[in-house]
Design a protein around this motif. Structure first.
Motif, PDB file in Angstrom:
ATOM      1  N   MET A 274      69.537  42.581-117.383  1.00 36.16           N
ATOM      2  CA  MET A 274      68.777  43.769-117.890  1.00 36.16           C
ATOM      3  C   MET A 274      68.263  43.162-119.130  1.00 36.16           C
ATOM      4  SD  MET A 274      67.728  46.290-116.839  1.00 36.16           S
ATOM      5  CE  MET A 274      67.279  48.028-116.854  1.00 36.16           C
ATOM      6  N   GLY A 275      68.927  42.245-119.993  1.00 30.93           N
ATOM      7  CA  GLY A 275      68.174  41.919-121.385  1.00 30.93           C
ATOM      8  C   GLY A 275      67.110  41.049-120.981  1.00 30.93           C
ATOM      9  N   GLN A 276      67.308  40.086-120.062  1.00 27.65           N
ATOM     10  CA  GLN A 276      66.361  39.287-119.715  1.00 27.65           C
ATOM     11  C   GLN A 276      65.039  39.652-119.233  1.00 27.65           C
ATOM     12  OE1 GLN A 276      68.705  36.796-117.270  1.00 27.65           O
ATOM     13  NE2 GLN A 276      69.039  34.874-119.038  1.00 27.65           N
ATOM     14  N   ALA A 277      65.464  40.777-118.445  1.00 29.75           N
ATOM     15  CA  ALA A 277      64.197  41.491-117.710  1.00 29.75           C
ATOM     16  C   ALA A 277      63.259  42.269-118.867  1.00 29.75           C
ATOM     17  CB  ALA A 277      64.857  42.366-116.668  1.00 29.75           C
ATOM     18  N   ILE A 278      64.038  43.105-119.519  1.00 31.72           N
ATOM     19  CA  ILE A 278      63.303  43.931-120.738  1.00 31.72           C
ATOM     20  C   ILE A 278      62.596  42.789-121.463  1.00 31.72           C
ATOM     21  CG2 ILE A 278      63.853  45.061-122.727  1.00 31.72           C
ATOM     22  CD1 ILE A 278      66.030  46.470-121.213  1.00 31.72           C
ATOM     23  N   ALA A 279      63.048  41.694-122.100  1.00 32.48           N
ATOM     24  CA  ALA A 279      62.361  40.658-122.710  1.00 32.48           C
ATOM     25  C   ALA A 279      61.114  40.300-122.246  1.00 32.48           C
ATOM     26  CB  ALA A 279      63.195  39.618-123.297  1.00 32.48           C
ATOM     27  N   ALA A 280      61.398  40.000-120.603  1.00 31.79           N
ATOM     28  CA  ALA A 280      60.164  39.560-119.915  1.00 31.79           C
ATOM     29  C   ALA A 280      59.070  40.745-119.664  1.00 31.79           C
ATOM     30  CB  ALA A 280      60.614  38.988-118.643  1.00 31.79           C
TER      31      ALA A 280
ATOM     32  N   VAL B  48      62.667  45.415-109.805  1.00 36.91           N
ATOM     33  CA  VAL B  48      61.439  45.436-110.748  1.00 36.91           C
ATOM     34  C   VAL B  48      60.592  46.517-109.835  1.00 36.91           C
ATOM     35  CG1 VAL B  48      59.467  44.542-111.904  1.00 36.91           C
ATOM     36  CG2 VAL B  48      61.813  43.313-111.724  1.00 36.91           C
ATOM     37  N   TYR B  49      60.321  47.676-110.252  1.00 36.72           N
ATOM     38  CA  TYR B  49      59.447  48.671-109.601  1.00 36.72           C
ATOM     39  C   TYR B  49      58.075  48.670-110.108  1.00 36.72           C
ATOM     40  CZ  TYR B  49      63.735  51.055-107.695  1.00 36.72           C
ATOM     41  OH  TYR B  49      64.769  51.388-107.281  1.00 36.72           O
ATOM     42  N   THR B  50      57.164  48.551-109.139  1.00 36.44           N
ATOM     43  CA  THR B  50      55.690  48.790-109.592  1.00 36.44           C
ATOM     44  C   THR B  50      55.175  49.818-108.729  1.00 36.44           C
ATOM     45  OG1 THR B  50      55.211  47.043-107.678  1.00 36.44           O
ATOM     46  CG2 THR B  50      55.646  46.141-109.856  1.00 36.44           C
ATOM     47  N   ARG B  51      53.858  50.137-108.808  1.00 33.79           N
ATOM     48  CA  ARG B  51      53.169  51.120-107.944  1.00 33.79           C
ATOM     49  C   ARG B  51      53.194  50.761-106.545  1.00 33.79           C
ATOM     50  NH1 ARG B  51      50.819  50.696-112.911  1.00 33.79           N
ATOM     51  NH2 ARG B  51      50.614  52.457-114.095  1.00 33.79           N
TER      52      ARG B  51
END
Length: 254
Positions: free
Chosen positions: A190-196, A177-180
């Motif tokens: 990947m599906g769980q992360a996109i849902a989150a 997970v990339y943030t600033r």
């Protein structure tokens, strides 16, 4: 609590580590004199030859291998790319080594290119494979530090508010997970992360990448290929099948 971590060491450090390793291996090979080089001349000459050729090999094999290993491809595709690198890069490198060795020891000029190619394969293959296995082990050791508790729910799966997420990248059984401010690994599909990350606006631009729309800084065109440069400097791969949806969503209008 997860902590951010870069996807790869800074470029100067990569060069230093790679060249230092090449010099160490070259010193060892110079002392033992493999492939008949033990009888070609004094030890200092062998050491100089092997250190020089291994340093060139670091540029030809090790650094491209690092690029392949950090592209976030699946395991099978990664090994296919590494095998292609070894087989294709070994041929021109063997021709170069034949010229160098013949200049230092003229009696070696009678050796055929196929023999030099076999020697380059014998050295480059274990080096590239070892680098891949070491990279896999380092990821496995790092994962427990970056992985959330097993009881994580969709609301805290990412370890950061969805509004802070710039992109998601699949890495084996984990998602980065990339943030600033950095990145972290989470144990999820990947599906769980996109849902989150919902309801944040974005698109899955590749099997291994999801990108937030307002995280895109530049669309990079490389022939028929596209890459998205994000505001944090990360470059996301775009599958050719995703180009039409991106264009339809207006991402490529600029």
């Amino acid at each position: 609590m997860s902590r951010g971590s870069p996807t790869a060491p800074p470029a100067p450090r990569i060069w230093l580590m790679t060249l230092a390793g090449a010099a160490a291996i070259g010193l060892f090979l110079g002392l033992i004199g493999p492939f008949g080089s033990y009888l070609t001349g004094p030890s200092w000459q062998r050491v100089a030859y092997w250190v020089a050729t291994l340093s060139l090999g670091a540029v030809a094999f090790a650094l491209p291998a690092r690029v392949i290993l950090h592209r976030g491809m699946g395991r099978l595709r990664t090994w296919i790319w590494l095998a292609a690198l070894i087989l294709t890069a070994s041929l021109p490198f063997a021709a170069l080594i034949a010229v160098i060795a013949s200049a230092v020891w003229p009696h070696l000029a009678s050796r055929g290119l196929l023999e030099w190619y076999g020697q380059v394969l014998a050295i480059s293959t274990p080096l590239v494979v070892g680098q891949a296995l070491l990279s896999t082990r380092n990821r496995a050791q790092q994962a427990p530090i970056d992985t959330p508790a097993p009881s994580a729910t969709p609301t805290n799966l990412l370890g950061t508010p969805p509004s802070e997420v710039l992109c998601l990248r699949m890495e084996d059984h984990y998602v980065r997970v990339y943030t600033r401010s950095g990145s972290r690994l989470v144990l999820a599909t990947m599906g769980q992360a996109i849902a989150a990350v919902a309801p944040r606006e974005g698109l899955r631009v590749h099997r291994s990448w999801w990108v937030a729309r307002d995280g895109v800084d530049q669309v990079m065109v490389e022939g028929r290929n596209l890459r998205l440069r994000l505001t944090n400097g990360v470059e996301a791969q775009v599958a050719r099948s995703a180009i039409a949806p991106l264009r339809a969503a207006g991402w490529l209008d600029a």
